[in-house]
Design a protein around this motif. Structure first.
Motif, short mmCIF file in Angstrom:
data_model
loop_
_atom_site.label_atom_id
_atom_site.label_comp_id
_atom_site.label_asym_id
_atom_site.label_seq_id
_atom_site.Cartn_x
_atom_site.Cartn_y
_atom_site.Cartn_z
N GLU A 174 40.84 -18.57 26.09
CA GLU A 174 41.92 -18.55 25.11
C GLU A 174 41.38 -18.73 23.70
N GLN A 175 40.41 -19.61 23.55
CA GLN A 175 39.83 -19.84 22.23
C GLN A 175 39.11 -18.60 21.73
N THR A 176 38.40 -17.90 22.61
CA THR A 176 37.71 -16.67 22.24
C THR A 176 38.71 -15.59 21.86
N PHE A 177 39.82 -15.51 22.62
CA PHE A 177 40.87 -14.53 22.32
C PHE A 177 41.43 -14.76 20.92
N LEU A 178 41.69 -16.00 20.56
CA LEU A 178 42.22 -16.32 19.24
C LEU A 178 41.22 -15.93 18.15
N ALA A 179 39.96 -16.30 18.36
CA ALA A 179 38.94 -16.02 17.35
C ALA A 179 38.76 -14.52 17.15
N LYS A 180 38.75 -13.75 18.24
CA LYS A 180 38.59 -12.29 18.13
C LYS A 180 39.83 -11.64 17.51
N SER A 181 41.00 -12.19 17.80
CA SER A 181 42.23 -11.64 17.20
C SER A 181 42.19 -11.78 15.69
N LEU A 182 41.65 -12.89 15.22
CA LEU A 182 41.61 -13.15 13.79
C LEU A 182 40.72 -12.17 13.06
N GLU A 183 39.73 -11.61 13.74
CA GLU A 183 38.84 -10.63 13.12
C GLU A 183 39.58 -9.38 12.67
N LYS A 184 40.79 -9.16 13.21
CA LYS A 184 41.56 -7.96 12.88
C LYS A 184 42.41 -8.15 11.62
N ILE A 185 42.42 -9.37 11.08
CA ILE A 185 43.22 -9.66 9.89
C ILE A 185 42.42 -9.31 8.64
N SER A 186 43.07 -8.62 7.71
CA SER A 186 42.41 -8.22 6.47
C SER A 186 41.90 -9.44 5.70
N LYS A 187 40.68 -9.30 5.18
CA LYS A 187 40.11 -10.37 4.35
C LYS A 187 40.27 -10.09 2.87
N GLU A 188 41.00 -9.02 2.54
CA GLU A 188 41.17 -8.66 1.12
C GLU A 188 41.95 -9.76 0.38
N ASP A 189 41.67 -9.90 -0.90
CA ASP A 189 42.32 -10.93 -1.71
C ASP A 189 43.84 -10.79 -1.72
N VAL A 190 44.34 -9.52 -1.65
CA VAL A 190 45.79 -9.31 -1.69
C VAL A 190 46.48 -10.02 -0.53
N ASN A 191 45.72 -10.27 0.52
CA ASN A 191 46.30 -10.88 1.72
C ASN A 191 46.35 -12.40 1.63
N ASN A 192 45.65 -12.97 0.67
CA ASN A 192 45.56 -14.42 0.55
C ASN A 192 46.44 -14.87 -0.61
N VAL A 193 47.51 -15.61 -0.31
CA VAL A 193 48.52 -15.90 -1.32
C VAL A 193 48.96 -17.37 -1.22
#
Length: 392
Positions: free
Chosen positions: A193-212
């Motif tokens: 489950e922990q690996t699944f969460l970590a790998k899922s997060l890799e799909k989230i954009s790291k662009e600045d527009v996404n961090n608010v």
């Protein structure tokens, strides 16, 4: 002063120094009301004899005493900084004073959101506009950091908080939290489950527009309607912190499935059949993206008085709708991934709160189990499976 009196947590001198028209106030002039806060002690304080010659004199204030709970979201220095920026942008109550233990805020009088208002498109249009405008404040030149804070999902993974939290929860087994810890560990206490969460997060954009800047706790109980001004307002900025913008919206959509303050045990209800359908999600995100691009003008002059189809006709004259539709579909994928992290986080918070101090207005064990079901709901959407729509 009685030992359990709320006045023992409140400093009169701070109010005398910083609240307009209160420099001569005494305890006899003031009335105090205890409000509900999960991690803060919150009081509404009214001055029966404010300085009438001071045109800026405040009738009432919110006095917030910050809690001591140690979780990554609670950085009071960052929170106070954001609160000041948002206040100056008229997106949050005025701040009269703040430090790392206390904040004095403007008291806003309004009415709770009524059941019939919860289905009105005007309210959701307002929230899409509000969040778009709110999130844009992260770009304000007034936002200054000694070190730019990480957003929470990356903190959970990169700073090993996911794994460390599992070890910490294990240590609670002998503190009368056996059922809660076993439920948590059954879902999350394994490498898969922990690996699944970590790998899922890799799909989230790291662009600045996404961090608010995120409010992180928008639900019906934190929204009011002011009849005299015919407008909605958002309040209770207890968890201000940078996060991905879809974290905020996933949290709000999850809260739409909850009803709080019920008179009978467990004092809340979670009904996942109330989660917004795909059409609603797409329309809300479309409004949100347009307000992000066009801001105040479109909201004031067009969106509030139009239905969605009319809104889209006008929007099509300003940009390429295919681009917006493509971006909406991308954001929906991020929303469901971040929805898992939202519920994981609140599960941790409630276990830790209950470890420190039992809550008497909600069954924490039942609430935590409901959040596990919400986590499973989002996970099913991430895996493109049919979610189990439970009524809890």
């Amino acid at each position: 002063m009685e030992q359990n009196s709320p006045w023992k947590n409140v400093r009169l001198d701070l109010m005398q120094l910083h609240v307009p028209g209160w420099k001569d106030a005494t305890h006899d002039d003031l009335e105090i009301k205890v409000l509900f806060g999960m991690t803060n002690k919150i009081y509404a304080i009214t001055n029966k004899n404010p300085d009438k010659e001071n045109l800026k004199s405040a009738r009432s204030v919110i006095y917030r005493c910050f809690g001591k709970l140690e979780v990554p979201l609670f950085n009071r220095k960052v929170e106070n900084h954001f609160m000041t920026v948002l206040s100056e942008a008229n997106l949050a109550p005025k701040v009269y004073y703040s430090d790392e233990e206390t904040r004095l805020e403007e008291f806003i009088e309004g009415k709770d959101i009524q059941e019939e208002q919860k289905s009105q498109s005007e309210l959701f249009v307002f929230l899409a506009w509000y969040l778009a405008n709110f999130h844009q404040q992260f770009k304000s030149e007034k936002v200054v950091f000694e070190a730019k804070p990480k957003w929470l999902p990356r903190m959970l993974v990169e700073d090993r908080f996911l794994l460390d939290s599992v070890e910490q929860i294990k240590s609670f087994r002998d503190r009368n939290l056996e059922k809660m810890t076993e439920a948590f560990l059954s879902q999350f206490g394994n490498d898969k489950e922990q690996t699944f969460l970590a790998k899922s997060l890799e799909k989230i954009s790291k662009e600045d527009v996404n961090n608010v800047i995120c409010h992180n706790d928008i639900h019906w109980g934190n929204i009011m309607y002011i009849p005299t001004e015919a407008k909605f307002v958002v309040f209770d900025f207890e968890y201000l912190h940078p996060n991905p913008r879809m974290w905020e919206i996933a949290n709000f959509f999850t809260e739409l499935t909850y009803a709080y303050g019920l008179s009978e045990y467990p004092f809340f209800r979670c009904d996942l059949t109330r989660f917004p359908d795909d059409k609603f999600v797409s329309e809300f995100l479309t409004y949100y993206l347009f307000f992000t691009k066009f801001g105040h003008e479109m909201y004031l002059h067009e969106a509030r008085s139009q239905n969605y189809e009319e809104f889209i006709e006008v929007a099509a004259t300003r940009c390429n709708l295919e681009d917006i539709t493509s971006e909406v579909e991308s954001l929906k994928k991020e929303l469901f991934i971040l929805g898992m992290f939202v519920n994981y986080f609140w599960i941790l918070v409630f276990i830790m709160i209950n470890n420190e101090n039992e809550l008497d207005n909600i069954s924490v064990e039942d609430y935590m189990n409901s959040r596990i079901e919400c986590y499973k709901f989002y996970k099913a959407r991430v895996l493109e499976k049919e979610p189990d729509l439970k009524h809890i």
